[in-house]
Design an enzyme around this catalytic site. Structure first.
Site, PDB file in Angstrom:
ATOM      1  N   THR A 184     -38.641 -30.400 -19.786  1.00  0.00           N
ATOM      2  CA  THR A 184     -38.909 -30.743 -21.156  1.00  0.00           C
ATOM      3  C   THR A 184     -37.974 -31.958 -21.552  1.00  0.00           C
ATOM      4  O   THR A 184     -36.699 -32.062 -20.857  1.00  0.00           O
ATOM      5  CB  THR A 184     -38.617 -29.647 -22.003  1.00  0.00           C
ATOM      6  OG1 THR A 184     -38.599 -30.214 -23.367  1.00  0.00           O
ATOM      7  CG2 THR A 184     -37.106 -29.157 -21.791  1.00  0.00           C
TER       8      THR A 184
ATOM      9  N   THR B 263     -49.238 -37.691 -18.935  1.00  0.00           N
ATOM     10  CA  THR B 263     -48.397 -37.641 -17.734  1.00  0.00           C
ATOM     11  C   THR B 263     -47.522 -36.378 -17.564  1.00  0.00           C
ATOM     12  O   THR B 263     -47.377 -36.279 -16.210  1.00  0.00           O
ATOM     13  CB  THR B 263     -47.210 -38.925 -18.264  1.00  0.00           C
ATOM     14  OG1 THR B 263     -47.971 -40.149 -18.329  1.00  0.00           O
ATOM     15  CG2 THR B 263     -46.400 -39.075 -17.133  1.00  0.00           C
ATOM     16  N   ARG B 264     -47.087 -35.777 -18.404  1.00  0.00           N
ATOM     17  CA  ARG B 264     -46.481 -34.522 -18.363  1.00  0.00           C
ATOM     18  C   ARG B 264     -47.339 -33.452 -17.685  1.00  0.00           C
ATOM     19  O   ARG B 264     -46.768 -32.977 -16.594  1.00  0.00           O
ATOM     20  CB  ARG B 264     -45.910 -33.952 -19.752  1.00  0.00           C
ATOM     21  CG  ARG B 264     -44.910 -35.077 -20.388  1.00  0.00           C
ATOM     22  CD  ARG B 264     -44.303 -34.367 -21.728  1.00  0.00           C
ATOM     23  NE  ARG B 264     -43.959 -35.373 -22.640  1.00  0.00           N
ATOM     24  CZ  ARG B 264     -43.200 -35.151 -23.751  1.00  0.00           C
ATOM     25  NH1 ARG B 264     -42.890 -33.958 -24.009  1.00  0.00           N
ATOM     26  NH2 ARG B 264     -42.698 -36.134 -24.354  1.00  0.00           N
TER      27      ARG B 264
ATOM     28  N   CYS C  25     -32.471 -36.397 -33.151  1.00  0.00           N
ATOM     29  CA  CYS C  25     -33.044 -35.349 -31.840  1.00  0.00           C
ATOM     30  C   CYS C  25     -31.897 -35.284 -30.891  1.00  0.00           C
ATOM     31  O   CYS C  25     -32.238 -34.720 -29.985  1.00  0.00           O
ATOM     32  CB  CYS C  25     -34.108 -36.314 -31.400  1.00  0.00           C
ATOM     33  SG  CYS C  25     -33.927 -37.248 -30.114  1.00  0.00           S
TER      34      CYS C  25
ATOM     35  N   SER D 208     -36.705 -32.360 -24.676  1.00  0.00           N
ATOM     36  CA  SER D 208     -36.240 -31.959 -26.252  1.00  0.00           C
ATOM     37  C   SER D 208     -34.896 -31.002 -26.003  1.00  0.00           C
ATOM     38  O   SER D 208     -35.026 -30.005 -25.320  1.00  0.00           O
ATOM     39  CB  SER D 208     -37.313 -31.240 -26.887  1.00  0.00           C
ATOM     40  OG  SER D 208     -36.554 -30.505 -28.015  1.00  0.00           O
TER      41      SER D 208
ATOM     42  N   LYS E 195     -43.076 -34.427 -36.309  1.00  0.00           N
ATOM     43  CA  LYS E 195     -41.610 -34.112 -35.574  1.00  0.00           C
ATOM     44  C   LYS E 195     -40.824 -35.329 -34.927  1.00  0.00           C
ATOM     45  O   LYS E 195     -39.546 -35.319 -34.416  1.00  0.00           O
ATOM     46  CB  LYS E 195     -42.062 -33.134 -34.330  1.00  0.00           C
ATOM     47  CG  LYS E 195     -42.912 -33.451 -33.235  1.00  0.00           C
ATOM     48  CD  LYS E 195     -43.159 -32.687 -32.043  1.00  0.00           C
ATOM     49  CE  LYS E 195     -43.811 -33.287 -31.063  1.00  0.00           C
ATOM     50  NZ  LYS E 195     -43.291 -34.067 -30.367  1.00  0.00           N
ATOM     51  N   ASP E 196     -41.685 -36.351 -34.834  1.00  0.00           N
ATOM     52  CA  ASP E 196     -41.056 -37.566 -34.254  1.00  0.00           C
ATOM     53  C   ASP E 196     -40.251 -38.507 -35.282  1.00  0.00           C
ATOM     54  O   ASP E 196     -39.656 -39.494 -34.954  1.00  0.00           O
ATOM     55  CB  ASP E 196     -42.006 -38.449 -33.629  1.00  0.00           C
ATOM     56  CG  ASP E 196     -42.329 -37.834 -32.259  1.00  0.00           C
ATOM     57  OD1 ASP E 196     -41.927 -36.860 -31.877  1.00  0.00           O
ATOM     58  OD2 ASP E 196     -43.469 -38.138 -31.823  1.00  0.00           O
TER      59      ASP E 196
ATOM     60  N   ARG F 291     -33.525 -29.316 -28.498  1.00  0.00           N
ATOM     61  CA  ARG F 291     -33.958 -28.053 -29.124  1.00  0.00           C
ATOM     62  C   ARG F 291     -34.560 -27.233 -27.985  1.00  0.00           C
ATOM     63  O   ARG F 291     -34.208 -25.964 -28.054  1.00  0.00           O
ATOM     64  CB  ARG F 291     -34.996 -28.380 -30.377  1.00  0.00           C
ATOM     65  CG  ARG F 291     -35.106 -27.047 -30.765  1.00  0.00           C
ATOM     66  CD  ARG F 291     -36.250 -27.415 -31.994  1.00  0.00           C
ATOM     67  NE  ARG F 291     -37.294 -28.267 -31.374  1.00  0.00           N
ATOM     68  CZ  ARG F 291     -38.444 -27.604 -30.678  1.00  0.00           C
ATOM     69  NH1 ARG F 291     -38.462 -26.408 -30.411  1.00  0.00           N
ATOM     70  NH2 ARG F 291     -39.527 -28.345 -30.118  1.00  0.00           N
ATOM     71  N   ARG F 292     -35.533 -27.798 -27.119  1.00  0.00           N
ATOM     72  CA  ARG F 292     -36.279 -26.735 -26.262  1.00  0.00           C
ATOM     73  C   ARG F 292     -35.204 -26.266 -25.096  1.00  0.00           C
ATOM     74  O   ARG F 292     -35.193 -25.011 -24.832  1.00  0.00           O
ATOM     75  CB  ARG F 292     -37.511 -27.479 -25.717  1.00  0.00           C
ATOM     76  CG  ARG F 292     -38.608 -27.620 -26.854  1.00  0.00           C
ATOM     77  CD  ARG F 292     -39.851 -28.456 -26.065  1.00  0.00           C
ATOM     78  NE  ARG F 292     -40.679 -28.544 -27.172  1.00  0.00           N
ATOM     79  CZ  ARG F 292     -41.679 -29.625 -27.314  1.00  0.00           C
ATOM     80  NH1 ARG F 292     -41.512 -30.733 -26.346  1.00  0.00           N
ATOM     81  NH2 ARG F 292     -42.391 -29.844 -27.997  1.00  0.00           N
TER      82      ARG F 292
ATOM     83  N   ARG G 247     -40.065 -37.049 -19.507  1.00  0.00           N
ATOM     84  CA  ARG G 247     -40.402 -37.806 -20.685  1.00  0.00           C
ATOM     85  C   ARG G 247     -41.999 -38.378 -20.202  1.00  0.00           C
ATOM     86  O   ARG G 247     -42.587 -38.078 -19.318  1.00  0.00           O
ATOM     87  CB  ARG G 247     -39.672 -39.149 -20.550  1.00  0.00           C
ATOM     88  CG  ARG G 247     -38.380 -38.973 -21.174  1.00  0.00           C
ATOM     89  CD  ARG G 247     -38.229 -38.919 -22.587  1.00  0.00           C
ATOM     90  NE  ARG G 247     -38.832 -39.884 -23.390  1.00  0.00           N
ATOM     91  CZ  ARG G 247     -38.552 -41.169 -23.419  1.00  0.00           C
ATOM     92  NH1 ARG G 247     -37.425 -41.669 -23.257  1.00  0.00           N
ATOM     93  NH2 ARG G 247     -39.328 -41.894 -24.175  1.00  0.00           N
ATOM     94  N   GLY G 248     -42.735 -39.124 -21.024  1.00  0.00           N
ATOM     95  CA  GLY G 248     -43.819 -39.692 -21.197  1.00  0.00           C
ATOM     96  C   GLY G 248     -44.660 -39.069 -21.730  1.00  0.00           C
ATOM     97  O   GLY G 248     -44.543 -38.219 -22.490  1.00  0.00           O
TER      98      GLY G 248
END
Length: 315
Positions: free
Chosen positions: A129, A156-157, A244, A131, A85-86, A133-134, A151-152
């Site tokens: 989030t 971390t999240r 993205c 993203s 996905k990246d 898209r999200r 981010r992270g």
């Protein structure tokens, strides 16, 4: 294959999740080729270095693969393991995907320490989030909530959620399962209500096109059903010329052993205009299916959405 190399070098990011994925591929290779030495080359990418700015504003997900792909091209690595996905729709000239191991969980996952699912969130709840898209799909489902950039690395999240910085966060379910992370409440967000990112849950093993020895080495790791599904999803992404910075989602599902069903979407950044489409076809037409669904979305307003978002980026 006639000969097996004595050693292969695997390029990977250094995050816990990236290392788990690289170690997973390493173990698969060692199981299939006893005596093979597999070395990990940990590379810190631009995406890892810049963690306080939304990805869409600094060049997108390609920042997580650029330096790794350079290592492949200059010969300092034989193969690279990516969270698919990246990876942008187009890979650099001279590179290709040598294998797609069997896909993990494709879904997004709602995590919270206080609320069981999205519907239980109170008015003005804060959801994290990174993203777009999200974000767009969340806004369509719950226009009242606040969405903050998160981010992270995955650990971390999760830590920030536990510290009470967010009422909930949305992350990829595959990463949670691979690292054994979670929260008090977890809820999978699945199609058709919530589409994942293209390739989400899949690993892509990238190699140089001219490295026939490594391509042959990887053939035993390639999971054909996953390859067909990914071929559909990435053809969809390529047709849209997506990045993205644009909310694009897609998921291919294999049915009856020889048929594919694909759902795709394009959304504006506010989640106010979501254009979705679906199609079916035989496995052998996987790429055509992705492109056909993309064309349908483009013709029904998706092209205007994409053009508007790219205009905003240029300002």
């Amino acid at each position: 294959m006639n000969t097996v190399p004595k050693k292969v070098v695997v390029a990977t990011r250094g995050s816990k999740l990236a290392l788990w994925q690289a170690e997973h591929v390493k173990s698969l290779l060692e199981d299939n080729y006893p005596g093979l030495e597999v070395e990990l080359n940990k590379i810190k990418t631009s995406g890892d270095k810049i963690t306080d700015v939304p990805l869409a504003k600094i060049g997108g997900k390609g920042l997580f693969v650029k330096e790794i792909e350079e290592a492949l091209l200059d010969g300092s690595a034989d193969l690279a393991v990516h969270s698919l996905k990246d990876v942008p729709g187009e890979v650099p000239a001279g590179l290709q995907f040598g294998a797609f191991p069997e896909r993990g969980d494709f879904a997004d996952c709602f995590l919270s320490e206080m609320y069981q699912d999205l519907s239980e969130l109170p008015y003005d709840a804060v959801v994290g989030t990174s993203s777009v898209r999200r974000q767009s799909q969340l806004k369509a489902l719950r226009p009242d909530i606040e969405i903050h950039n998160l981010r992270g690395n995955l650990d971390t999240r999760i830590r920030k959620l536990g510290e009470g910085m967010f009422d909930a966060i949305i992350v990829a379910a595959a990463g949670l399962k691979r690292l054994g992370f979670g929260a008090k409440y977890e809820y999978r967000l699945v199609p058709p209500e919530f589409l994942p990112g293209v390739g989400q849950g899949s690993l892509g093993i990238e190699v140089r096109e001219d490295n026939r020895e490594i391509l042959e080495l990887l053939s035993c790791l390639d999971h054909l059903p996953t390859r067909y599904a990914i071929n559909t999803e990435r053809s969809f992404l390529q047709r849209l010329e997506g990045s993205c910075q644009v909310p694009i989602g897609g998921k291919a599902l294999i049915r009856d052993d020889n048929e594919l069903e694909f759902h795709g979407l394009v959304s504006d950044l506010q989640g106010e205009n979501i254009i979705s489409s679906r199609g079916e076809d035989l496995l052998e037409n996987s790429a055509k299916l992705g492109m056909r669904v993309a064309d349908d979305i483009l013709n029904r307003g998706g092209r205007e959405i994409l053009e508007e978002i790219y205009k905003l980026e240029q300002k």
